[in-house]
Structures are given as structure tokens and as C-alpha cells.
Design an enzyme around this catalytic site. Structure first.
Site, PDB file in Angstrom:
ATOM      1  N   ARG A 228      88.787  19.794  11.448  1.00  0.00           N
ATOM      2  CA  ARG A 228      90.029  19.335  12.066  1.00  0.00           C
ATOM      3  C   ARG A 228      91.052  19.034  10.964  1.00  0.00           C
ATOM      4  NH1 ARG A 228      88.326  21.347  15.975  1.00  0.00           N
ATOM      5  NH2 ARG A 228      87.858  20.389  18.006  1.00  0.00           N
ATOM      6  N   HIS A 276      93.624  28.454  13.258  1.00  0.00           N
ATOM      7  CA  HIS A 276      92.515  27.881  14.044  1.00  0.00           C
ATOM      8  C   HIS A 276      91.714  28.984  14.742  1.00  0.00           C
ATOM      9  CE1 HIS A 276      91.100  23.918  16.055  1.00  0.00           C
ATOM     10  NE2 HIS A 276      90.135  24.803  16.080  1.00  0.00           N
TER      11      HIS A 276
HETATM   12  C1  GLV Z   1      86.973  24.261  18.096  1.00  0.00           C
HETATM   13  O1  GLV Z   1      87.790  23.800  17.365  1.00  0.00           O
HETATM   14  C2  GLV Z   1      85.865  23.533  18.690  1.00  0.00           C
HETATM   15  O2  GLV Z   1      85.834  22.291  18.628  1.00  0.00           O
HETATM   16  O3  GLV Z   1      84.976  24.186  19.261  1.00  0.00           O
END
Ligand code: GLV
Length: 313
Positions: A228, A276
Site C-alpha cells: 500500500r 497498482h
Molecule cells: C490489492 O491491492 C489487494 O489487496 O488484493
């Protein structure tokens, strides 16, 4: 059995159709604002507070992802008793493990073999072989030894890197040296050539990728963050790059997503970023896992992946 689904916008019906095939006995609907009709199970990805407010009688809430920080935030900021009354269950692997291993292996090899420098040399038309630090002298540290972290650490071991893992409580992964708890964090990080973050985001791990930790690493180390954005103190990374402590970073996650226009990471040559995308859960594998867990709950069997709010993951 009533199942309420939220997530994936216009693709939500692909998910609910697949789930109907796996659980033909269930009545499955996509949540719309105002829907307060009873449900036994919720399956959600970043749900709005209104979906959870005043909902009672749930058996489980399935999070369509590995990280449950969005639900944690919802629980902290809104009145969502359902999150305390029902089991909250995260996805485990669900197709993400192999992608995460590929992504991190590529990033570590890219830096260890100095491809990032060859890219610069090519742009300047420079033909100059560069010496390579052998893998045996290139220790890699993996923070977070859960399902995904464990797979990544094992994958890096298979590639021949010396691998250390660090987690809240001690874990064992064959071939890796294990460290646990805040008191062992400095020893874990000492002289690492590459640091990989796969921790859950909790109060204890927010901002953990900071100057104090970077100062423990080898000079010119590499950072890979696939967990994160809030694990990283952005300014500390930029300062560490400027003073040569960190040579380069591969980042997939950011404090604000999409990364805002004008953020210094966009222009920083030592930052390699992706939007991401390190690992996306596979729809069929995710729903098979959820369907299996629903069957287990219905028949009183134990399930894995249950979130413990005390630990925040
Ligand atoms: C992606 O970021 C997840 O938490 O699966």
C-alpha cells in the site's frame, strides 16, 4: 441464501453470473443504493458505507482482495456493526500469488542486473558493460510473510537470492532467514540490497518505509513496494534517492491513487512506477474460493482468511 455483491462497476454482472453457476441454490443480487433487504453474505470491493450501515444478520463479508484496509477505514469512520458481527474474510492468493512472484522477481533481477542503468546508457548511446553483484552477495528482504509475501520470498529463494523475511509474529519459510517484531526490524534490514514490501496496512505499519529503515539498508539499495502507498513516506524516499542511500525504487502503490499529476514520482528518473497492477485477483479463482467458504460456513466447517480486527488484517 441471499448474497449481495458490490464492485467492478459494469463488470459486476460477470461476477454474479459466475457465482450463480457455482452456487445455483443462492439468490444473488448486485447492491444498489437503498437496498436494505436482508442478506446472508456480502461480497465486496471498496463498498460504500451505505451498503454496510444498519445491516444485521450477516454470516460473512468477503473482501475481493488481499488487503482489507478499505474495510478497516470504513469500520473506523462509519457505523458498520456488521463488520464486527459477521466473519470478515479476505482473498488468499486467488491467482495473485504467481503474478506477485513474477512482478517482484522481475523488479529484483532488473535492478541486480542493472538493466535500469543500461536503459540510460542506451539513450546516451553508451556501450559499457557494468559489473554485477552476484546473487549470493545481494540479500533481499521481504516484509510481510503472509500468503503473498510467503510466495514471493520462496520465489526469490528459488532464484538464488539470500532472502530474509520480517513479519509481526515469527514465520518459517524454507530457505529464508526469519525476523519478527519491531525489535528485530533493524537486524532484518541491515545491509539489505533490496527491500520488498508486502505488509498489510495497519496503524503499526503505516509509514514504516521511512528514513530510519532506509538508513539500515546497504548504500545504493533498491526498494520495491507492492503493498500500500501509505506504507511509504514519499519525501523520505525522495531524500534517500537524492543522497544515494536508495539507488532506485519500483512502486506499484501510492498514497493517492491515481498518482496525482505533478507528484514528484512522475518525474523522478530513479522511480519506476506501475498503476497498482502488480497482481489482480482472478475472477473464477476468487469466486470458487468464496463459494467453497460459503459451503464451509453453511456446514459449520472452519474457514481460513478470517480478518482479526485486533491485528487489523
Ligand atoms: C490489492 O491491492 C489487494 O489487496 O488484493
Amino acid at each position: 441464501m441471499n448474497i449481495l455483491f458490490y464492485g467492478y462497476g459494469s463488470a459486476a454482472s460477470d461476477w454474479t453470473k459466475t457465482l450463480s453457476r457455482l452456487l445455483p441454490q443462492a439468490s444473488i443480487r448486485i447492491w444498489e443504493p437503498g437496498d436494505a433487504s436482508p442478506a446472508d453474505y456480502l461480497i465486496v470491493r471498496n463498498p460504500p458505507p451505505a451498503m454496510l450501515a444498519a445491516r444485521a444478520g450477516l454470516k460473512a463479508v468477503f473482501n475481493l482482495g488481499a488487503g482489507v484496509d478499505a474495510l478497516l477505514r470504513l469500520r473506523a469512520e462509519h457505523d458498520c456493526p456488521a463488520l464486527d458481527q459477521a466473519l470478515v474474510i479476505r482473498l488468499e492468493d486467488a491467482g495473485m500469488g504467481v503474478q506477485m512472484v513474477d512482478y517482484v522477481s522481475h523488479a529484483v533481477l532488473h535492478f541486480q542486473r542493472r538493466f535500469h542503468e543500461y536503459e540510460r546508457q542506451q539513450r546516451a548511446a553508451v556501450w559499457q558493460p557494468l559489473p554485477v553483484t552476484p546473487k549470493a552477495a545481494f540479500p533481499v528482504g521481504v516484509m510481510g510473510a503472509g500468503v503473498l509475501g510467503g510466495e514471493v520470498a520462496a520465489g526469490l529463494c528459488r532464484l538464488g537470492f539470500p532472502v530474509r523475511i520480517w513479519s509481526r509474529t515469527a514465520k518459517e519459510i524454507a530457505g529464508c532467514t526469519s525476523f519478527a517484531g519491531s525489535e528485530q526490524l533493524p537486524a532484518f534490514a541491515q545491509d539489505l540490497k533490496a527491500l520488498v514490501n508486502l505488509l498489510p496496512l495497519t496503524a503499526a505499519t503505516r509509514g514504516i518505509l521511512n528514513t530510519t529503515l532506509f538508513d539500515r539498508l546497504a548504500d545504493g539499495a533498491f526498494l520495491i513496494n507492492v503493498a500500500r502507498g501509505a506504507h511509504l513516506v514519499d519525501d523520505d524516499l525522495l531524500a534517500a534517492i537524492r543522497r544515494g542511500k536508495i539507488n532506485a525504487a519500483r512502486l506499484d502503490v501510492f498514497n493517492a491513487e491515481p498518482l496525482p499529476a505533478g507528484h514528484p514520482f512522475w518525474q523522478e528518473p530513479a522511480v519506476y512506477l506501475t498503476p497498482h497492477t502488480s497482481a489482480e485477483n482472478d475472477m473464477t479463482q476468487s469466486l470458487e474460493q468464496i463459494a467453497d467458504r460459503i459451503q464451509a460456513i453453511e456446514t459449520g466447517q472452519p474457514v481460513t482468511g478470517v480478518v482479526n480486527w485486533q491485528d487489523e488484517y
